[in-house]
Design a protein around this motif. Structure first.
Motif, short mmCIF file in Angstrom:
data_model
loop_
_atom_site.label_atom_id
_atom_site.label_comp_id
_atom_site.label_asym_id
_atom_site.label_seq_id
_atom_site.Cartn_x
_atom_site.Cartn_y
_atom_site.Cartn_z
N SER A 234 86.17 24.31 27.91
CA SER A 234 86.31 24.44 26.47
C SER A 234 85.81 23.18 25.75
O SER A 234 86.37 22.12 25.90
CB SER A 234 87.78 24.69 26.14
N PRO A 235 84.71 23.31 24.98
CA PRO A 235 84.13 22.13 24.35
C PRO A 235 84.82 21.81 23.02
O PRO A 235 85.53 22.65 22.47
CB PRO A 235 82.68 22.56 24.10
N LEU A 236 84.58 20.61 22.54
CA LEU A 236 85.17 20.17 21.27
C LEU A 236 84.59 20.96 20.11
O LEU A 236 85.29 21.36 19.19
CB LEU A 236 84.89 18.67 21.11
N TYR A 237 83.27 21.19 20.15
CA TYR A 237 82.61 21.94 19.09
C TYR A 237 81.93 23.17 19.67
O TYR A 237 81.61 23.21 20.85
CB TYR A 237 81.55 21.07 18.41
N ASN A 238 81.70 24.13 18.79
CA ASN A 238 81.11 25.39 19.22
C ASN A 238 79.60 25.36 19.03
O ASN A 238 79.09 25.81 18.03
CB ASN A 238 81.77 26.50 18.37
N VAL A 239 78.88 24.77 19.98
CA VAL A 239 77.43 24.62 19.85
C VAL A 239 76.74 25.29 21.04
O VAL A 239 77.10 25.02 22.18
CB VAL A 239 77.04 23.13 19.81
N MET B 76 79.13 12.65 21.63
CA MET B 76 77.69 12.38 21.59
C MET B 76 77.14 11.93 22.94
O MET B 76 75.98 12.16 23.24
CB MET B 76 77.38 11.36 20.49
N LYS B 77 78.02 11.33 23.75
CA LYS B 77 77.60 10.94 25.10
C LYS B 77 77.20 12.16 25.94
O LYS B 77 76.40 12.05 26.86
CB LYS B 77 78.75 10.22 25.83
N THR B 78 77.79 13.31 25.62
CA THR B 78 77.48 14.52 26.39
C THR B 78 76.23 15.23 25.87
O THR B 78 75.82 16.24 26.43
CB THR B 78 78.65 15.54 26.33
N ARG B 79 75.63 14.74 24.81
CA ARG B 79 74.49 15.41 24.17
C ARG B 79 73.17 14.72 24.52
O ARG B 79 73.01 13.54 24.24
CB ARG B 79 74.63 15.37 22.63
N SER B 80 72.26 15.45 25.09
CA SER B 80 70.93 14.87 25.34
C SER B 80 70.14 14.91 24.03
O SER B 80 70.47 15.66 23.11
CB SER B 80 70.21 15.67 26.41
N ASP B 81 69.08 14.08 23.97
CA ASP B 81 68.20 14.12 22.79
C ASP B 81 67.66 15.54 22.58
O ASP B 81 67.59 16.03 21.47
CB ASP B 81 67.01 13.17 22.98
N GLY B 82 67.27 16.16 23.71
CA GLY B 82 66.68 17.50 23.61
C GLY B 82 67.66 18.53 23.09
O GLY B 82 67.29 19.45 22.36
N GLN B 83 68.95 18.38 23.46
CA GLN B 83 69.99 19.28 22.96
C GLN B 83 70.11 19.14 21.43
O GLN B 83 70.14 20.13 20.70
CB GLN B 83 71.34 18.96 23.62
N LEU B 84 70.15 17.90 20.95
CA LEU B 84 70.27 17.66 19.51
C LEU B 84 69.04 18.21 18.78
O LEU B 84 69.16 18.85 17.74
CB LEU B 84 70.43 16.17 19.23
N PHE B 85 67.87 17.96 19.37
CA PHE B 85 66.64 18.44 18.76
C PHE B 85 66.63 19.97 18.66
O PHE B 85 66.27 20.54 17.63
CB PHE B 85 65.42 17.97 19.58
N TYR B 86 67.06 20.62 19.75
CA TYR B 86 67.07 22.08 19.78
C TYR B 86 67.87 22.66 18.63
O TYR B 86 67.40 23.54 17.89
CB TYR B 86 67.62 22.56 21.13
N ILE B 87 69.09 22.18 18.44
CA ILE B 87 69.95 22.73 17.38
C ILE B 87 69.39 22.37 16.00
O ILE B 87 69.36 23.21 15.10
CB ILE B 87 71.41 22.24 17.51
N ALA B 88 68.90 21.13 15.85
CA ALA B 88 68.36 20.71 14.55
C ALA B 88 67.13 21.55 14.20
O ALA B 88 66.93 21.92 13.04
CB ALA B 88 68.02 19.22 14.57
N ALA B 89 66.31 21.88 15.19
CA ALA B 89 65.08 22.63 14.92
C ALA B 89 65.34 24.13 14.84
O ALA B 89 64.79 24.82 13.98
CB ALA B 89 64.04 22.33 15.99
N GLU B 90 66.20 24.64 15.73
CA GLU B 90 66.37 26.10 15.86
C GLU B 90 67.62 26.63 15.18
O GLU B 90 67.77 27.83 15.00
CB GLU B 90 66.44 26.48 17.35
N GLY B 91 68.58 25.74 14.87
CA GLY B 91 69.84 26.20 14.33
C GLY B 91 70.82 26.56 15.44
O GLY B 91 70.45 26.53 16.62
N ALA B 92 72.05 26.88 15.05
CA ALA B 92 73.09 27.14 16.05
C ALA B 92 73.44 28.62 16.13
O ALA B 92 74.53 28.98 16.54
CB ALA B 92 74.32 26.29 15.76
#
Ligand code: HEC
Length: 133
Positions: free
Chosen positions: A21-26, A83-99
């Motif tokens: 169970s993650p902290l946020y729903n992403v 944020m330690k669990t988030r790769s750059d690519g993961q952040l990029f994916y959501i920022a570019a594609e949405g959640a």
């Protein structure tokens, strides 16, 4: 023996769910994204990223990346444990594609309504990385 199996079947899925169970729903980024690295991390990139962050992202994610801490619905970019669990690519994916369609987080990538270039999205990610206190 049978009792043990029934017991296991009842409790195993429950504990799996708890552990995962993650902290946020992403949504998780596909592998082709998680492998990506940010090439735009210079001081200039960060400054430009900040400008766009403050214009487009701060309303929801907060000026200093505090997110929405009441109901944990908006990712807090200043939460170092997360944020330690988030790769750059993961952040990029959501920022570019949405959640996803059910989310308030819309994509900003080149094909989206906002039409940000990959480079601009990466610059915003570079700025987001500076929000850890
Ligand atoms: C209307 C509110 C809103 C705006 C504006 C917004 N976001 Fe989000 N963002 C969210 C929500 C909500 C989530 C969490 C996903 C969910 O719960 O649906 C999220 C999640 C994210 C994530 C996922 C982080 C992770 O942990 O994987 C990134 C990255 C992100 N946003 C970047 C941005 C960027 C960059 C901008 C500006 C260009 C932006 N967001 C603008 C609401 C917003």
């Amino acid at each position: 023996m049978l009792k043990n199996i029934v017991f296991g079947l009842l409790f195993f899925p429950g504990s799996l769910l708890l552990a995962a169970s993650p902290l946020y729903n992403v949504p998780d980024a596909p592998e082709e994204y998680t492998e990506k690295k940010n090439k735009y991390t210079s001081q200039k990139d960060i400054e430009i990223g900040k400008k766009y962050y403050e214009k487009e992202c701060a309303d929801c994610h907060g000026e200093s990346g505090e997110g929405d801490n009441d109901d944990k619905s908006v990712v807090a970019f200043n939460n170092s444990d997360w944020m330690k669990t988030r790769s750059d690519g993961q952040l990029f994916y959501i920022a570019a594609e949405g959640a996803g369609d059910d989310s308030d987080m819309e994509g900003y990538g080149p094909w989206s309504e906002m039409g940000y270039s990959d480079k601009r999205v990466w610059r915003i990610i570079a700025y987001i990385r500076t929000l850890i206190p």
